[in-house]
Scaffold this active site. Structure first.
Site, PDB file in Angstrom:
ATOM      1  N   PRO A 153      36.946  22.715   1.938  1.00  0.00           N
ATOM      2  CA  PRO A 153      37.246  23.505   3.134  1.00  0.00           C
ATOM      3  C   PRO A 153      38.188  24.680   2.937  1.00  0.00           C
ATOM      4  O   PRO A 153      38.372  25.463   3.864  1.00  0.00           O
ATOM      5  CB  PRO A 153      37.865  22.473   4.076  1.00  0.00           C
ATOM      6  N   ASP A 203      30.246  32.241  -0.651  1.00  0.00           N
ATOM      7  CA  ASP A 203      30.376  32.411   0.793  1.00  0.00           C
ATOM      8  C   ASP A 203      31.681  33.100   1.174  1.00  0.00           C
ATOM      9  O   ASP A 203      32.543  33.383   0.339  1.00  0.00           O
ATOM     10  CB  ASP A 203      30.299  31.050   1.489  1.00  0.00           C
ATOM     11  N   LYS A 239      28.696  34.973   5.384  1.00  0.00           N
ATOM     12  CA  LYS A 239      28.374  35.312   6.768  1.00  0.00           C
ATOM     13  C   LYS A 239      29.636  35.145   7.596  1.00  0.00           C
ATOM     14  O   LYS A 239      30.343  34.153   7.493  1.00  0.00           O
ATOM     15  CB  LYS A 239      27.281  34.401   7.314  1.00  0.00           C
ATOM     16  N   GLY A 266      31.259  26.853   1.239  1.00  0.00           N
ATOM     17  CA  GLY A 266      32.439  26.223   1.802  1.00  0.00           C
ATOM     18  C   GLY A 266      32.144  24.822   2.301  1.00  0.00           C
ATOM     19  O   GLY A 266      31.035  24.529   2.758  1.00  0.00           O
ATOM     20  N   ASP A 324      31.057  21.104   2.524  1.00  0.00           N
ATOM     21  CA  ASP A 324      29.979  20.375   1.868  1.00  0.00           C
ATOM     22  C   ASP A 324      28.662  21.050   2.198  1.00  0.00           C
ATOM     23  O   ASP A 324      28.407  21.388   3.361  1.00  0.00           O
ATOM     24  CB  ASP A 324      29.957  18.918   2.343  1.00  0.00           C
ATOM     25  N   MET A 328      32.828  25.004  14.229  1.00  0.00           N
ATOM     26  CA  MET A 328      32.471  26.341  14.726  1.00  0.00           C
ATOM     27  C   MET A 328      32.637  26.444  16.237  1.00  0.00           C
ATOM     28  O   MET A 328      31.740  26.871  16.957  1.00  0.00           O
ATOM     29  CB  MET A 328      31.033  26.694  14.321  1.00  0.00           C
TER      30      MET A 328
END
Length: 511
Positions: free
Chosen positions: A20, A43, A65, A96, A98, A180
């Site tokens: 993470p 990422d 992204k 990032g 898993d 998120m």
């Protein structure tokens, strides 16, 4: 089951979970894949230091992204993975958390499977486990929660056509971990209460979980939205709902580190920064590296070679840095000489780190002062009869002369020879070190050269802006003198020149 016979491409793709945020949470198997990689597609939410694990030949390609920014499509990423593997390369897709927990790793693996490309999944620590553990919130706990549910929160929870069944989740006697969800936090709390979860249920939001900039806001389903807004919580953030949040007051550990929330700029070369960065991070700081020293062999090796060929004429070898030891030893070997050429010499080292560098070369220092500085070394020599002693001093091209002058006053013959040189970096990107999310709280200098090079790289105006807010710490008196010569106040200077002592004094400075 996929027929292994269809996998005939010469390359290989490793889909690797980076964890993470904290780079120390990368698995050993993930690190090994990075060391083997020809190309890494990485990422957004990754610590870029992970890329330092790759070989110099490895190509790094950003495909991250982030909301509101232009980025590669998933189809484009899939195609690039396939193309590189077909060309025979070892490809790492670094993701990032898993790869199989809201990471779209399954989609990429399916694409590779259908394309007949060999791949391997290397799991990573999910934010669900990592961010909560770093915030002091267990996912399950006897008597409080026997189950945990992971759910994405990127869609409107109050919309009629949502894919997440929030009414059912509200009824579950389980810890809810919502990914998120920074934008949708108020709606999630409202819909959970509306469908039966008590408004007093403990809840927390963890921003930048496991990173040094981690922040945690806790409250209840009723109060958390307002508290998060007041704190300015933004993405990336993870919501945790359930009675386990109440344990945070007892289990939170990271926020209690002495340097938690502090950002420290390290101005050493990358090769020499590892120990200092590790100590700072263990104390809770975010350590950024601005490599202001380019350390290399001297342009003219003639004087050093001449000195090495006359070692039989000297009584003492004097080292005031580990760099001096390393470059001296490397040149000794280049001339087909070894430790036997030093058998008659006594060796002085300015401190423990220099003595350790000697030990790596199979050499033992005869003199190491209790006060680890050139002044301390001078005091140690003051106890010895140096009249007529011949002292060879391999040092940097810009090394100080006070110790040489002191020994000469004691009657010694001293020859100072350049073993290495400190130069400002020929090319340096200051943005990643200076323009991060958090402002610099402290700048650490470990040599006078780094002080001077900072002003060369940033210019007087840039340095002034930096020190309007940042405090200054120096590893020893020589470096502190160089900082004061630039008009800088020195806020931290340890009693003896070592990395542990320096970090201990930085921690004390911040209370």
């Amino acid at each position: 089951m996929v027929d292994a016979s269809i996998h005939s491409t010469p390359g290989m793709v490793y889909i690797v979970g980076a964890g993470p945020g904290d780079p120390g949470l990368l698995t050993c198997k993930g690190a090994e894949a990075l060391r083997r990689a020809d190309v890494v597609f990485y990422d957004e939410l990754l610590d870029r230091r992970l890329l330092d694990l790759t070989e110099p030949r490895c190509q790094h390609i950003y495909v991250g992204k982030r909301g509101g920014r232009t980025s590669a499509t998933q189809e484009e990423i899939n195609d690039q993975l396939s193309e590189r593997a077909r060309s025979g390369q070892v490809v790492v897709r670094l993701k990032g958390g898993d790869p199989f927990v809201f990471g779209r790793g399954g989609e990429e693996a399916l694409h590779l499977s259908h394309a007949g490309i060999d791949f391997e999944i290397i799991p990573g620590i999910s934010a669900a486990a990592g961010a909560t553990a770093y915030a002091g919130i267990p996912l399950t706990h006897r008597g409080l929660a026997s189950a945990a549910v992971l759910v994405t929160g990127n869609e409107d929870p109050e919309a009629d056509n949502g894919q997440v069944d929030w009414p059912t989740l509200a009824q579950l006697d389980a810890t809810l971990v919502v990914f998120m969800a920074a934008r949708t936090l108020p709606g999630i709390c409202r819909v959970l209460v509306r469908h039966g979860r008590l408004a007093t249920t403990p809840a927390a939001v963890v921003e930048w979980g496991t990173w040094s900039r981690q922040r945690t806001v806790e409250g209840s389903l009723a109060t958390l939205p307002g508290l998060a807004e007041e704190a300015g919580i933004a993405s990336p953030a993870l919501i945790v709902v359930g009675d386990v949040v109440s344990l945070r007051s007892q289990l939170a550990w990271r926020e209690h580190r002495a340097l938690f929330g502090r950002t420290v700029l390290v101005t050493r070369s990358r090769e020499q920064s590892a120990e200092l960065v590790a100590h700072l991070e263990r104390a809770g700081a975010e350590a950024r590296i601005l490599p202001l020293l380019d350390i290399s062999a001297p342009d003219d090796l003639g004087p050093l070679d001449a000195a090495l060929r006359t070692l039989s004429e000297w009584d003492w070898l004097l080292f005031t840095s580990a760099n001096g030891v390393r470059f001296f030893s490397a040149r000794l070997q280049s001339l087909q000489l070894d430790a036997r050429a030093l058998a008659h010499l006594r060796i002085a080292a300015v401190g423990s780190k220099t003595a350790e560098a000697l030990a790596v070369c199979g050499l033992r220092a005869d003199l190491v002062p209790a006060e680890q500085s050139q002044q301390g070394l001078a005091k140690a020599f003051a106890e010895l009869d140096m009249q007529g002693a011949r002292v060879l001093f391999p040092t940097s091209a810009i090394g100080r002369t006070e110790l040489v002058e002191f020994l000469q006053e004691r009657g010694a013959r001293v020859e100072r020879v350049t073993a290495y040189q400190n130069r400002p970096p020929t090319a340096i990107d200051t943005r990643s070190a200076l323009d991060g999310e958090a402002a610099i709280d402290m700048v650490v200098f470990a040599s006078p050269s780094s002080v001077d090079h900072l002003y060369e790289v940033l210019g007087p105006d840039g340095a002034q802006r930096l020190f309007e807010r940042a405090a200054v710490s120096c590893i020893g008196p020589t470096t502190a003198a160089a900082a004061r010569a630039r008009g800088l106040p020195v806020h931290v200077q340890p009693d003896h020149s070592s990395v542990p002592a320096l970090v201990e004094h930085i921690c004390a400075y911040y209370g």
